[in-house]
Design a protein around this motif. Structure first.
Motif, PDB file in Angstrom:
ATOM      1  N   THR A   5     -27.411 -91.817  -7.029  1.00 36.55           N
ATOM      2  CA  THR A   5     -26.852 -92.927  -6.184  1.00 36.55           C
ATOM      3  C   THR A   5     -27.624 -94.110  -6.730  1.00 36.55           C
ATOM      4  N   GLN A   6     -27.191 -95.347  -7.159  1.00 40.98           N
ATOM      5  CA  GLN A   6     -27.822 -96.357  -7.543  1.00 40.98           C
ATOM      6  C   GLN A   6     -27.482 -97.517  -6.631  1.00 40.98           C
ATOM      7  N   ASN A  22     -33.247 -99.261  -7.482  1.00 40.12           N
ATOM      8  CA  ASN A  22     -33.366 -97.884  -7.060  1.00 40.12           C
ATOM      9  C   ASN A  22     -32.389 -96.795  -7.613  1.00 40.12           C
ATOM     10  N   CYS A  23     -32.657 -95.500  -7.755  1.00 40.64           N
ATOM     11  CA  CYS A  23     -32.173 -94.445  -8.199  1.00 40.64           C
ATOM     12  C   CYS A  23     -32.345 -93.295  -7.255  1.00 40.64           C
ATOM     13  N   SER A  24     -31.385 -92.772  -6.639  1.00 44.38           N
ATOM     14  CA  SER A  24     -31.619 -91.761  -5.654  1.00 44.38           C
ATOM     15  C   SER A  24     -31.015 -90.536  -6.275  1.00 44.38           C
ATOM     16  N   TYR A  25     -31.627 -89.326  -6.173  1.00 44.44           N
ATOM     17  CA  TYR A  25     -31.024 -88.279  -6.757  1.00 44.44           C
ATOM     18  C   TYR A  25     -30.986 -86.841  -5.893  1.00 44.44           C
ATOM     19  N   THR A  26     -30.127 -86.111  -6.058  1.00 46.27           N
ATOM     20  CA  THR A  26     -30.143 -84.696  -5.395  1.00 46.27           C
ATOM     21  C   THR A  26     -29.646 -83.632  -6.617  1.00 46.27           C
ATOM     22  N   LYS A  69     -37.439 -87.692  -5.025  1.00 47.19           N
ATOM     23  CA  LYS A  69     -36.170 -87.839  -4.353  1.00 47.19           C
ATOM     24  C   LYS A  69     -35.584 -89.081  -5.185  1.00 47.19           C
ATOM     25  N   GLU A  70     -36.437 -89.722  -5.709  1.00 43.98           N
ATOM     26  CA  GLU A  70     -35.891 -91.127  -6.203  1.00 43.98           C
ATOM     27  C   GLU A  70     -36.584 -91.576  -7.391  1.00 43.98           C
TER      28      GLU A  70
END
Lengths: 110, 113
Positions: A5-6, A22-26, A69-70
């Protein structure tokens, strides 16, 4: 399933006005996190690869950082030519594919 | 430095026609990836090859097939084209035992009428 998610979706800056994307990742088993720049109708242009939390990489006005996480892409004193869509992508261990976020459209005004 | 080469750069086809897209990886790169990017969307992975063998598969329609040849170039064959296949198709390449980075080509813009 991998999620990237950006934010923000779009960002408008004045020339010289620094900011961060920002770039959040799972993802289970991160093999790498990648930042690309894409101009309209063109192929993604490689910027950075980050492999582990705490890692930082820098090139000209751009600096990429990574946590568990990001990731952040910091843009210092941007210029109009930095206007583009910035894409974040992750690769999971055991898979070849990159999973992309939807990107941040950056517009830098003179 | 040499980059990924894709041909053709633009392609216009009618519905139900076939299309072949070609990708020439960066010299010494042995792994090729195909992605599809619709208007306003992020690139979606289709398929990848390493040493002429399929190494991963994504959301590639059954109407599409691809292969990698002994010189490492790859071709994406698309049959029974639909309007929804209109998109940018990118090829990326990587040296398998090197860094993880995939380097993208300029893309082929496919328009299906």
């Amino acid at each position: 399933e991998d999620q990237v998610t950006q934010s923000p979706e779009a960002l408008r800056l004045q020339e010289g006005e620094s900011s961060s994307l920002n770039c959040s990742y799972t993802v289970s088993g991160l093999r790498g996190l990648f930042w690309y720049r894409q101009d309209p109708g063109k192929g993604p242009e490689f910027l950075f690869t980050l492999y582990s939390a705490g890692e930082e990489k820098e090139k000209e006005r751009l600096k990429a950082t990574l946590t568990k996480k990001e990731s952040f892409l910091h843009i210092t004193a941007p210029k109009p030519e930095d206007s583009a869509t910035y894409l974040c992508a992750v690769r999971q261990t055991g898979f070849q594919k990159l999973v992309f976020g939807t990107g941040t459209r950056l517009l830098v005004s003179p | 430095a040499a980059g990924v080469i894709q041909s053709p750069r633009h392609l216009i086809k009618e519905k139900r026609e076939t299309a072949t897209l070609k990708c020439y990886p960066i010299p010494r790169h042995d792994t090729v990836y195909w992605y599809q990017q619709g208007p306003g969307q992020d690139p979606q992975f289709l398929i990848s090859f390493y040493e002429k063998m399929q190494s991963d598969k994504g959301s590639i329609p059954d109407r599409f097939s691809a292969q990698q040849f002994s010189d490492y170039h790859s071709e994406l064959n698309m049959s029974s084209l639909e309007l929804g296949d209109s998109a940018l198709y990118f090829c990326a390449s990587r040296f398998r035992t090197g860094e993880e980075t995939q380097y993208f080509g300029p893309g082929t813009r496919l328009l299906v009428l």
